[in-house]
Design a protein around this motif. Sequence first.
Motif, PDB file in Angstrom:
ATOM      1  N   VAL A 170       3.064  -0.704  10.159  1.00 31.98           N
ATOM      2  CA  VAL A 170       3.090  -0.523   8.706  1.00 31.98           C
ATOM      3  C   VAL A 170       1.677  -0.339   8.155  1.00 31.98           C
ATOM      4  O   VAL A 170       1.449   0.481   7.258  1.00 31.98           O
ATOM      5  CB  VAL A 170       3.802  -1.712   8.032  1.00 31.98           C
ATOM      6  CG1 VAL A 170       3.643  -1.656   6.524  1.00 31.98           C
ATOM      7  CG2 VAL A 170       5.280  -1.692   8.377  1.00 31.98           C
ATOM      8  N   ILE A 171       0.722  -1.093   8.694  1.00 34.82           N
ATOM      9  CA  ILE A 171      -0.668  -0.918   8.257  1.00 34.82           C
ATOM     10  C   ILE A 171      -1.148   0.491   8.596  1.00 34.82           C
ATOM     11  O   ILE A 171      -1.807   1.165   7.782  1.00 34.82           O
ATOM     12  CB  ILE A 171      -1.576  -1.975   8.909  1.00 34.82           C
ATOM     13  CG1 ILE A 171      -1.345  -3.337   8.244  1.00 34.82           C
ATOM     14  CG2 ILE A 171      -3.047  -1.585   8.794  1.00 34.82           C
ATOM     15  CD1 ILE A 171      -1.773  -3.406   6.791  1.00 34.82           C
ATOM     16  N   GLY A 172      -0.820   0.958   9.804  1.00 38.66           N
ATOM     17  CA  GLY A 172      -1.187   2.331  10.172  1.00 38.66           C
ATOM     18  C   GLY A 172      -0.544   3.355   9.250  1.00 38.66           C
ATOM     19  O   GLY A 172      -1.185   4.323   8.822  1.00 38.66           O
ATOM     20  N   GLU A 173       0.739   3.130   8.936  1.00 32.88           N
ATOM     21  CA  GLU A 173       1.430   4.033   8.005  1.00 32.88           C
ATOM     22  C   GLU A 173       0.782   4.002   6.625  1.00 32.88           C
ATOM     23  O   GLU A 173       0.619   5.044   5.979  1.00 32.88           O
ATOM     24  CB  GLU A 173       2.903   3.632   7.898  1.00 32.88           C
ATOM     25  CG  GLU A 173       3.703   4.511   6.958  1.00 32.88           C
ATOM     26  CD  GLU A 173       5.143   4.028   6.797  1.00 32.88           C
ATOM     27  OE1 GLU A 173       5.812   4.521   5.855  1.00 32.88           O
ATOM     28  OE2 GLU A 173       5.594   3.177   7.575  1.00 32.88           O
ATOM     29  N   ALA A 174       0.404   2.801   6.175  1.00 29.01           N
ATOM     30  CA  ALA A 174      -0.205   2.670   4.848  1.00 29.01           C
ATOM     31  C   ALA A 174      -1.555   3.387   4.780  1.00 29.01           C
ATOM     32  O   ALA A 174      -1.853   4.062   3.786  1.00 29.01           O
ATOM     33  CB  ALA A 174      -0.376   1.191   4.509  1.00 29.01           C
ATOM     34  N   LEU A 208       0.829  -1.209   0.000  1.00 29.44           N
ATOM     35  CA  LEU A 208       0.000   0.000   0.000  1.00 29.44           C
ATOM     36  C   LEU A 208       0.863   1.259   0.000  1.00 29.44           C
ATOM     37  O   LEU A 208       0.560   2.239  -0.668  1.00 29.44           O
ATOM     38  CB  LEU A 208      -0.926   0.000   1.220  1.00 29.44           C
ATOM     39  CG  LEU A 208      -2.090  -0.993   1.184  1.00 29.44           C
ATOM     40  CD1 LEU A 208      -2.796  -1.036   2.535  1.00 29.44           C
ATOM     41  CD2 LEU A 208      -3.087  -0.622   0.078  1.00 29.44           C
ATOM     42  N   ILE A 209       1.960   1.199   0.758  1.00 26.65           N
ATOM     43  CA  ILE A 209       2.843   2.365   0.841  1.00 26.65           C
ATOM     44  C   ILE A 209       3.559   2.611  -0.481  1.00 26.65           C
ATOM     45  O   ILE A 209       3.597   3.739  -0.986  1.00 26.65           O
ATOM     46  CB  ILE A 209       3.875   2.167   1.974  1.00 26.65           C
ATOM     47  CG1 ILE A 209       3.176   2.205   3.334  1.00 26.65           C
ATOM     48  CG2 ILE A 209       4.961   3.243   1.910  1.00 26.65           C
ATOM     49  CD1 ILE A 209       4.049   1.731   4.478  1.00 26.65           C
ATOM     50  N   TYR A 210       4.123   1.553  -1.067  1.00 23.38           N
ATOM     51  CA  TYR A 210       5.000   1.737  -2.214  1.00 23.38           C
ATOM     52  C   TYR A 210       4.272   1.748  -3.558  1.00 23.38           C
ATOM     53  O   TYR A 210       4.789   2.303  -4.525  1.00 23.38           O
ATOM     54  CB  TYR A 210       6.076   0.647  -2.234  1.00 23.38           C
ATOM     55  CG  TYR A 210       7.003   0.697  -1.042  1.00 23.38           C
ATOM     56  CD1 TYR A 210       7.453   1.908  -0.539  1.00 23.38           C
ATOM     57  CD2 TYR A 210       7.414  -0.471  -0.404  1.00 23.38           C
ATOM     58  CE1 TYR A 210       8.297   1.964   0.554  1.00 23.38           C
ATOM     59  CE2 TYR A 210       8.267  -0.428   0.690  1.00 23.38           C
ATOM     60  CZ  TYR A 210       8.702   0.792   1.166  1.00 23.38           C
ATOM     61  OH  TYR A 210       9.536   0.851   2.247  1.00 23.38           O
ATOM     62  N   TYR A 211       3.105   1.122  -3.634  1.00 21.70           N
ATOM     63  CA  TYR A 211       2.470   0.985  -4.939  1.00 21.70           C
ATOM     64  C   TYR A 211       1.093   1.641  -5.044  1.00 21.70           C
ATOM     65  O   TYR A 211       0.554   1.755  -6.139  1.00 21.70           O
ATOM     66  CB  TYR A 211       2.367  -0.500  -5.321  1.00 21.70           C
ATOM     67  CG  TYR A 211       3.712  -1.137  -5.506  1.00 21.70           C
ATOM     68  CD1 TYR A 211       4.467  -0.912  -6.654  1.00 21.70           C
ATOM     69  CD2 TYR A 211       4.258  -1.943  -4.520  1.00 21.70           C
ATOM     70  CE1 TYR A 211       5.713  -1.478  -6.805  1.00 21.70           C
ATOM     71  CE2 TYR A 211       5.505  -2.518  -4.664  1.00 21.70           C
ATOM     72  CZ  TYR A 211       6.235  -2.276  -5.815  1.00 21.70           C
ATOM     73  OH  TYR A 211       7.479  -2.836  -5.976  1.00 21.70           O
ATOM     74  N   SER A 212       0.522   2.065  -3.915  1.00 23.81           N
ATOM     75  CA  SER A 212      -0.782   2.730  -4.016  1.00 23.81           C
ATOM     76  C   SER A 212      -0.659   4.115  -4.638  1.00 23.81           C
ATOM     77  O   SER A 212      -1.617   4.642  -5.203  1.00 23.81           O
ATOM     78  CB  SER A 212      -1.436   2.837  -2.634  1.00 23.81           C
ATOM     79  OG  SER A 212      -0.657   3.647  -1.764  1.00 23.81           O
ATOM     80  N   ASP A 213       0.527   4.721  -4.549  1.00 22.95           N
ATOM     81  CA  ASP A 213       0.718   6.057  -5.125  1.00 22.95           C
ATOM     82  C   ASP A 213       0.364   6.065  -6.616  1.00 22.95           C
ATOM     83  O   ASP A 213      -0.348   6.961  -7.096  1.00 22.95           O
ATOM     84  CB  ASP A 213       2.164   6.509  -4.938  1.00 22.95           C
ATOM     85  CG  ASP A 213       2.496   6.802  -3.486  1.00 22.95           C
ATOM     86  OD1 ASP A 213       1.579   6.779  -2.655  1.00 22.95           O
ATOM     87  OD2 ASP A 213       3.680   7.054  -3.183  1.00 22.95           O
TER      88      ASP A 213
END
Length: 515
Positions: free
Chosen positions: A379-383, A242-247
């Motif tokens: 990580v889920i919270g960050e995402a 989610l962090i790296y590819y949702s952008d």
Amino acid sequence: MTKKNQLIRGVTMNWLALATSMLLGFFLSPFVVHHLGDSSYGVWTVIVSIASYMQLLDFGLRSAITRTVSRAYALKQHEESSRAVSAALLLRLGMSAIILTVSFALSRVGPAIFHVPPQLATAAKWAILITGFNVSVTLTCGTFGGVLVGLHHFDAVSSITMMQTVARACAILWLLSHGYGIVALALCELAAVTLGNGAIVWRCFHKYPELCVRVSYVERAMIRELGLYGVWAAVFNLGQQLIYYSDNLVIAGFVSAAAVTAYAIGGNLIEYLRGVISSMTTTFTPLASSMEATGGNESLRRLLIQGTRAAFLVALPIEIALLFRGPTFIGLWMGAKYAAESGHVLMILVIAQIFMNGSHTPTAILYGTSKHRINALWVIGEAVANLSLSVFLVRRIGIMGVAWGTLIPSAVVSLLLRPQYVARMLKLPMRSLLWQGWIRALIAAVPYAIACSFADRFWQPHTLLGFMLQIAAILPIFVLFEAFMFWREAAPFVREWFKGLRPASAVASASGIRH
């Protein structure tokens, strides 16, 4: 070969494989963008992002296999390894069937969801479907890659990866030169993945002849054990995706597929940079497992400090150059029209990556000691924060808002949560970790940062080669100041590094050992 030397050779081979991938990707990227065009390249980037999400169906099994095999092999419990691999392989075959079903469904609705231009819709459908087969092969055979990593045979995996990368690059050059598009790229990826994973499976059984895969070895107890470890690894992987590819997906959904290209140019450079650090720190996970098994809490504290410091020393020269000279570099590399927008995206993402330098080693230790549950929740919270901020800001400041949506949560987790938790777990004062692992490296990098800033302002290069030569001329400033700061700690490690790179026979001869 001692475990230390094996680790050094593993890190070195990981870096060689990454360097091969980076160099080929670096020179291929302008070629691919210009031959496909902004729209087709944007569509291809979205498809690659979709494939990354499909890989989440791994459910952390590779990490679970690596840990289980590493411990079982050390105790010579080869039947335990066989049971674990047999169970994981059966589970992954089931996941592969689900992936094929999902990819078929996405091939029908994906072009409409992601605003794919009508002239590319049919090609996008076929590319998504082929990519589903690609992910299925990767997941199924990845079980055996996890075994090799658990045995610390990083060099075996890296050598196959290098050959696969070179073959893929040659095929891409030929295909695009002859006018083929994204469907041909998808087929090329499938062929490269199939051949590469076939080689990994063969190498796995060659390195571990005691390993045996049987249906009769599949037990509920082993599936439950793998699942307990893997479920939180899967949650972590979900957050990372989610962090790296949702952008890219946010930009495709709220702006356009063509706008993804401008963001992806900067984002791809950050992905290469993450790979440089991960190629080193991923070797710390099985090492941490061994240290925990032998009760080496003091060893884990040294690993945390030295690993964090190493991540900064490896990444900072690249990060600082991109932070102060990002637009100049992209203008020379990809073309002047990408310099401003992609360059500023890159500068924002580089700041996020600098914070992330201090998180790679703590993450490896949490995985190696089976205490990765809390990390997965972070990580889920960050995402979630990343996705929410990106959606909110993209409507107001475009793709720059997506970059800021990545930076802010990353800084909070990487500075305030992950390192502090691991330091407290190992009874290491946080001030010691910050000073020894973070601050000393950052202070010594200041003269290099000033030199990069002045070079970008007063010494503008006219070619990409000129830019690289400038960086080569400035880099000794970084090396000298960092060497001055860390020479007492670095000298023994440098000697071990070169010793680890020497052939085993040469080391034995130098030590007076006869075979």
